[in-house]
Design a protein around this motif. Structure first.
Motif, PDB file in Angstrom:
ATOM      1  N   LEU A 113       0.823  -1.371   0.230  1.00  0.00           N
ATOM      2  CA  LEU A 113      -0.004   0.280  -0.035  1.00  0.00           C
ATOM      3  C   LEU A 113       0.548   0.981   0.153  1.00  0.00           C
ATOM      4  O   LEU A 113       1.811   1.082   0.688  1.00  0.00           O
ATOM      5  N   PRO A 114       0.180   2.254  -0.360  1.00  0.00           N
ATOM      6  CA  PRO A 114       1.355   3.229  -0.746  1.00  0.00           C
ATOM      7  C   PRO A 114       1.146   4.166  -0.034  1.00  0.00           C
ATOM      8  O   PRO A 114       0.637   4.410   1.048  1.00  0.00           O
ATOM      9  N   MET A 115       2.323   5.269   0.051  1.00  0.00           N
ATOM     10  CA  MET A 115       2.388   6.225   1.306  1.00  0.00           C
ATOM     11  C   MET A 115       1.263   7.894   0.756  1.00  0.00           C
ATOM     12  O   MET A 115       1.281   8.064  -0.687  1.00  0.00           O
ATOM     13  N   ILE A 116       0.539   8.455   1.793  1.00  0.00           N
ATOM     14  CA  ILE A 116      -0.656   8.991   1.193  1.00  0.00           C
ATOM     15  C   ILE A 116      -0.005  10.504   1.403  1.00  0.00           C
ATOM     16  O   ILE A 116      -0.318  10.505   3.233  1.00  0.00           O
ATOM     17  N   GLN A 117      -0.317  11.913   0.836  1.00  0.00           N
ATOM     18  CA  GLN A 117      -0.165  12.702   1.399  1.00  0.00           C
ATOM     19  C   GLN A 117      -1.486  13.265   2.213  1.00  0.00           C
ATOM     20  O   GLN A 117      -2.973  13.665   1.040  1.00  0.00           O
ATOM     21  N   CYS A 118      -2.178  12.726   3.542  1.00  0.00           N
ATOM     22  CA  CYS A 118      -3.375  13.588   4.095  1.00  0.00           C
ATOM     23  C   CYS A 118      -3.573  13.991   5.068  1.00  0.00           C
ATOM     24  O   CYS A 118      -2.709  13.934   6.174  1.00  0.00           O
ATOM     25  N   ASP A 119      -4.842  14.405   5.713  1.00  0.00           N
ATOM     26  CA  ASP A 119      -4.935  13.979   7.290  1.00  0.00           C
ATOM     27  C   ASP A 119      -5.091  13.170   7.538  1.00  0.00           C
ATOM     28  O   ASP A 119      -5.887  12.133   7.433  1.00  0.00           O
ATOM     29  N   PRO A 120      -3.881  11.930   8.544  1.00  0.00           N
ATOM     30  CA  PRO A 120      -4.614  10.910   8.443  1.00  0.00           C
ATOM     31  C   PRO A 120      -5.513  10.406   9.481  1.00  0.00           C
ATOM     32  O   PRO A 120      -6.385   9.233   9.476  1.00  0.00           O
ATOM     33  N   THR A 148      -0.215   2.332  -8.266  1.00  0.00           N
ATOM     34  CA  THR A 148      -0.960   3.636  -8.563  1.00  0.00           C
ATOM     35  C   THR A 148      -0.691   4.089  -9.841  1.00  0.00           C
ATOM     36  O   THR A 148       0.116   3.007 -10.806  1.00  0.00           O
ATOM     37  N   GLY A 149      -1.370   5.322  -9.792  1.00  0.00           N
ATOM     38  CA  GLY A 149      -0.597   5.626 -11.720  1.00  0.00           C
ATOM     39  C   GLY A 149       0.306   6.954 -11.564  1.00  0.00           C
ATOM     40  O   GLY A 149       0.406   7.026 -10.318  1.00  0.00           O
ATOM     41  N   PRO A 150       0.189   7.977 -12.846  1.00  0.00           N
ATOM     42  CA  PRO A 150       1.592   7.948 -13.147  1.00  0.00           C
ATOM     43  C   PRO A 150       0.496  10.200 -12.065  1.00  0.00           C
ATOM     44  O   PRO A 150       1.585  10.517 -11.598  1.00  0.00           O
ATOM     45  N   MET A 151      -0.223   9.897 -12.067  1.00  0.00           N
ATOM     46  CA  MET A 151      -1.153  11.113 -11.003  1.00  0.00           C
ATOM     47  C   MET A 151      -1.744  11.032  -9.697  1.00  0.00           C
ATOM     48  O   MET A 151      -1.494  11.408  -8.571  1.00  0.00           O
ATOM     49  N   SER A 152      -1.591   9.868  -9.637  1.00  0.00           N
ATOM     50  CA  SER A 152      -3.153   9.359  -8.033  1.00  0.00           C
ATOM     51  C   SER A 152      -2.685   7.884  -8.036  1.00  0.00           C
ATOM     52  O   SER A 152      -2.026   7.025  -8.655  1.00  0.00           O
ATOM     53  N   HIS A 153      -3.192   7.875  -6.591  1.00  0.00           N
ATOM     54  CA  HIS A 153      -3.146   6.283  -6.349  1.00  0.00           C
ATOM     55  C   HIS A 153      -4.655   5.752  -6.042  1.00  0.00           C
ATOM     56  O   HIS A 153      -5.871   6.540  -6.587  1.00  0.00           O
ATOM     57  N   VAL A 154      -4.915   4.060  -6.626  1.00  0.00           N
ATOM     58  CA  VAL A 154      -6.707   3.961  -6.290  1.00  0.00           C
ATOM     59  C   VAL A 154      -6.698   2.673  -5.426  1.00  0.00           C
ATOM     60  O   VAL A 154      -6.081   2.383  -5.755  1.00  0.00           O
ATOM     61  N   VAL A 155      -7.069   3.044  -4.588  1.00  0.00           N
ATOM     62  CA  VAL A 155      -7.207   2.517  -3.078  1.00  0.00           C
ATOM     63  C   VAL A 155      -8.656   1.361  -3.388  1.00  0.00           C
ATOM     64  O   VAL A 155      -9.466   2.394  -2.992  1.00  0.00           O
TER      65      VAL A 155
END
Ligand code: ADP
Length: 677
Positions: A560-567, A599-606
């Motif tokens: 699973l990727p690292m994601i920039q977010c409000d945890p 993971t694509g070039p612009m986004s992650h799809v979970v």
């Protein structure tokens, strides 16, 4: 007797000597005669001796050659026989002239045997009496075929030259060494009119005067060519118009190094020059338009931030672009003019003014751009604003916010503008005013939103404290009722109490969920780079008992990727999705939830996929709305807010959420989140 004999002998001797002399003289005469005969016979011109009847008495070898006949076929024959029919009259006239004036010269066509006729110049002269019986004349025939051909060629070349000279669209004048015009073609006369007859030197020539006639002639007469491009010839007198010509001068070389004439060629390039100048203007305009657009796009790309900062930056860019010292945005309310934002090259005090004394009064009045580069020279020179503020250059335009007049944006300077304002500048101002209007509108909306958020916050506070406490009161009293009097009540009454308790609990849950929904995104929280696996683990930990009770399982498949977010928000999002996946399972199939990510070039799809009851296609959009449920609480518990919260969190992260499912087939929720956000 002896004496007589002697005399006879002497006489005989003398006679012999005389005879000898005579012999010698005769020999000499014969020699001379033969020489003359040769001269006659072999002369390069044809000789014909013609008699009274215009018959040929004799002809030399050249003459015979010309006629292609032997002497026997010529002698005694009328000359007419050897002349081409078309000029027999000329022959008659020719000999009539010889008869009357003794000589004649005529061009005729000889008719040789077996050959085509050819032209000769026949010159006849009457001979003296020594030439025999009656009237005689000597006619010499000179072949002029070559001469005629050369003349013809010369004539043709002259015609060709004339045609080129006269028809040429270039104005041409030939000037002699004394600088007197010799020839001017039509284009020249058309271009310069009378100039064709005016001497080049002496200052009378209007064109050459302006381009330095002396040097032109000097160059030409020195045998050198000279080219002068784009000479601006200023109109002479009222009728003429300014012209542009492209000029050349080149010498016509004579014998040796002499230059008898100089050719002047002028090409009228007025039209080309006009187009060129128009094009230059147009290019300058386009360059300015490009600059306008560049500055506008720089303004549009100003970094997000407080409106006041953006507006001040925009004023600064605009002021520099227009090369003026001040820029301001003003608010106009009634007769009050208030400077709200400004930018100036040097410290300037900005204040409130009476609108009537401002330049912006004109802008408001005209409801369009006012652009004046030199105010003193403008029709508004006596406007009170000029007397009050003394601004020399000014460009201003009205600003509208939410369709209503708001005020103005303007740039000005105490000195006149370095250049006149054009349509491009006006359009620049209009576009800038629209952008400012939009920024002010956005700012107003943001302020409205902040106000309504504060109100909502207030409502949430009331809801949580004021609404939940009576609820808790209801539920605790109902519990007390059951505890204290439960054994005294019948089964129905106990059931009613249980319903009342459930209702209160559900209501409380509803209020809690609603509060949570309204809180999302209200306060901007710092984002962090978070491992999605940790988020999922925390969500599962929170759902631990639900998963155990349902005999379910949650599998993470792949990394699973690292994601920039409000945890915290992300935990809530996945907790809702995994919770639903466990909750909406089939009794006969223990829930299995798989979590994957791409993971694509612009986004992650979970993706959160389950093997549960599935969702009918028609509800795929509606389920994300608040209170949207597909089941009654007795079947599956819930408030219908979970997915609405999910959607709001994803929106806050500039992402996307959607569902893929069909009834009885399990469900997959996909969450797309931009990379690096
Ligand atoms: P709640 O679960 O509290 O009812 P939600 O907003 O979470 O509210 O879900 C809305 C509706 O969407 C649910 O009532 C349910 O009918 C449907 N739903 C959500 N998740 C699933 C799922 N994984 N499988 C089937 N149906 C689901």
């Amino acid at each position: 007797m002896t004496e007589a004999l002697h005399n006879l002998q002497v006489h005989q001797e003398e006679l012999r000597a005389q005879n000898e002399e005579l012999h010698q003289a005769q020999g000499h005469i014969e020699k001379v005669s033969a020489r003359y005969r040769d001269l006659f016979e072999y002369s390069p011109v044809g000789y014909f001796i013609i008699d009274d009847n215009v018959s040929v008495v004799d002809a030399n070898i050249t003459g015979m050659g010309m006629l292609g006949r032997t002497k026997g076929r010529i002698a005694g024959k009328p000359f007419l026989l050897f002349i081409d029919k078309k000029c027999r009259h000329d022959l008659d006239d020719h000999f009539a002239t010889v008869r009357s004036v003794g000589r004649a010269s005529t061009e005729l066509w000889l008719l040789p045997d077996q050959r085509p006729p050819f032209p000769v110049n026949l010159e006849s002269v009457r001979l003296g009496d020594g030439w025999g019986e009656g009237w005689r004349c000597l006619s010499t025939a000179m072949d002029v075929t070559e001469r005629n051909r050369a003349e013809m060629a010369l004539r043709e070349s002259e015609i060709r030259f004339r045609a080129i000279f006269e028809q040429s669209p270039l104005a041409i004048q030939i000037v002699d060494a004394e600088s007197v015009p010799r020839m001017s073609n039509r284009a020249w006369v058309r271009l310069w009119g009378q100039a064709s007859s005016i001497p080049v030197a002496g200052g009378g020539h209007p064109v050459l005067n302006q381009i330095g006639a002396e040097s032109l002639l000097v160059e030409g007469l020195a045998g050198r060519s000279l080219e002068i491009s784009a000479i601006h010839v200023v109109a002479d007198g009222e009728q003429g118009e300014d012209r542009w010509v492209h000029g050349y001068a080149y010498p016509i070389l004579g014998q040796g190094d002499s230059v008898p004439e100089v050719v002047l060629v002028h090409e009228d390039i007025t039209e080309r020059k006009r187009i060129e100048l128009a094009l230059t203007d147009r290019t300058a305009l386009l360059r300015r338009q490009y600059e306008n657009l560049r500055v506008l796009s720089e303004i549009a790309a100003l970094p997000p931030g407080p409106a006041s900062q953006k507006l001040a930056d925009a004023l600064d860019l605009g002021r520099r672009h227009l090369d003026l010292s001040m820029g301001m945005i003003s608010r106009v309310e009634g007769s009050r003019f208030t400077v709200e934002h400004h930018s100036a090259s040097e410290e300037t005090a900005m204040a409130d003014f009476d609108l009537a004394s401002t330049y912006c009064a004109l802008v408001m009045e005209q409801d369009d751009v006012v652009a004046i580069a030199h105010w003193a020279r403008s029709p508004h020179a006596d406007h009170p604003c000029y007397r009050t503020h003394g601004l020399e250059s000014y460009v201003g335009v009205p600003i509208r916010v939410r369709g209503k007049a708001y005020g103005t944006v303007n740039f000005c300077s105490t000195t006149s503008s370095p250049r006149d304002f054009d349509d491009g500048d006006k359009e620049f101002m209009r576009l800038l005013a629209r952008w400012i209007g939009a920024v002010l509108e956005e700012d107003a909306i943001r302020r409205d939103l902040a106000r309504s958020n504060a109100e909502l916050e207030q409502f949430a506070y009331i809801a949580s404290h004021d609404l939940r406490s009576p609820l808790r009161q209801v539920s605790s009293y109902v519990s007390l009722l059951e505890r204290r009097y439960g054994d005294k009540l019948d089964a129905d009454a106990r059931e009613f109490i249980a319903f009342a308790h459930d209702g209160a609990v559900r209501m409380d849950q509803l209020v809690v969920d609603l509060l949570e929904f309204s809180r999302i995104g209200r306060n901007a929280k710092p984002v962090a780079l978070v491992a999605l696996s940790e988020v999922v683990h925390e969500s599962c930990a929170n759902l631990h008992s639900n998963i155990i009770d349902a005999n379910g399982r949650v599998d993470i498949v792949g990394a699973l990727p690292m994601i920039q977010c409000d945890p915290a928000d992300l935990v809530r999002l996945f907790q809702n999705l995994i919770g639903n996946a466990i909750k909406y399972s089939l009794p006969e199939r223990p829930p299995v939830v798989t979590i994957t990510a791409a993971t694509g070039p612009m986004s992650h799809v979970v993706t959160v996929r389950d093997n549960g009851i599935g969702i009918e296609q028609i509800y795929h959009d509606t389920i994300f709305g608040v209170f949207k449920r597909l089941h009654t609480p007795d079947k599956y518990e819930g408030t219908g807010i979970g997915l609405a919260i999910c959607k709001k969190i994803v929106d806050q992260h500039n992402g996307r959420i959607w569902v893929e499912s069909s009834l009885g087939e399990g469900t997959a929720f996909h969450v797309e989140l931009p990379r690096g956000s």
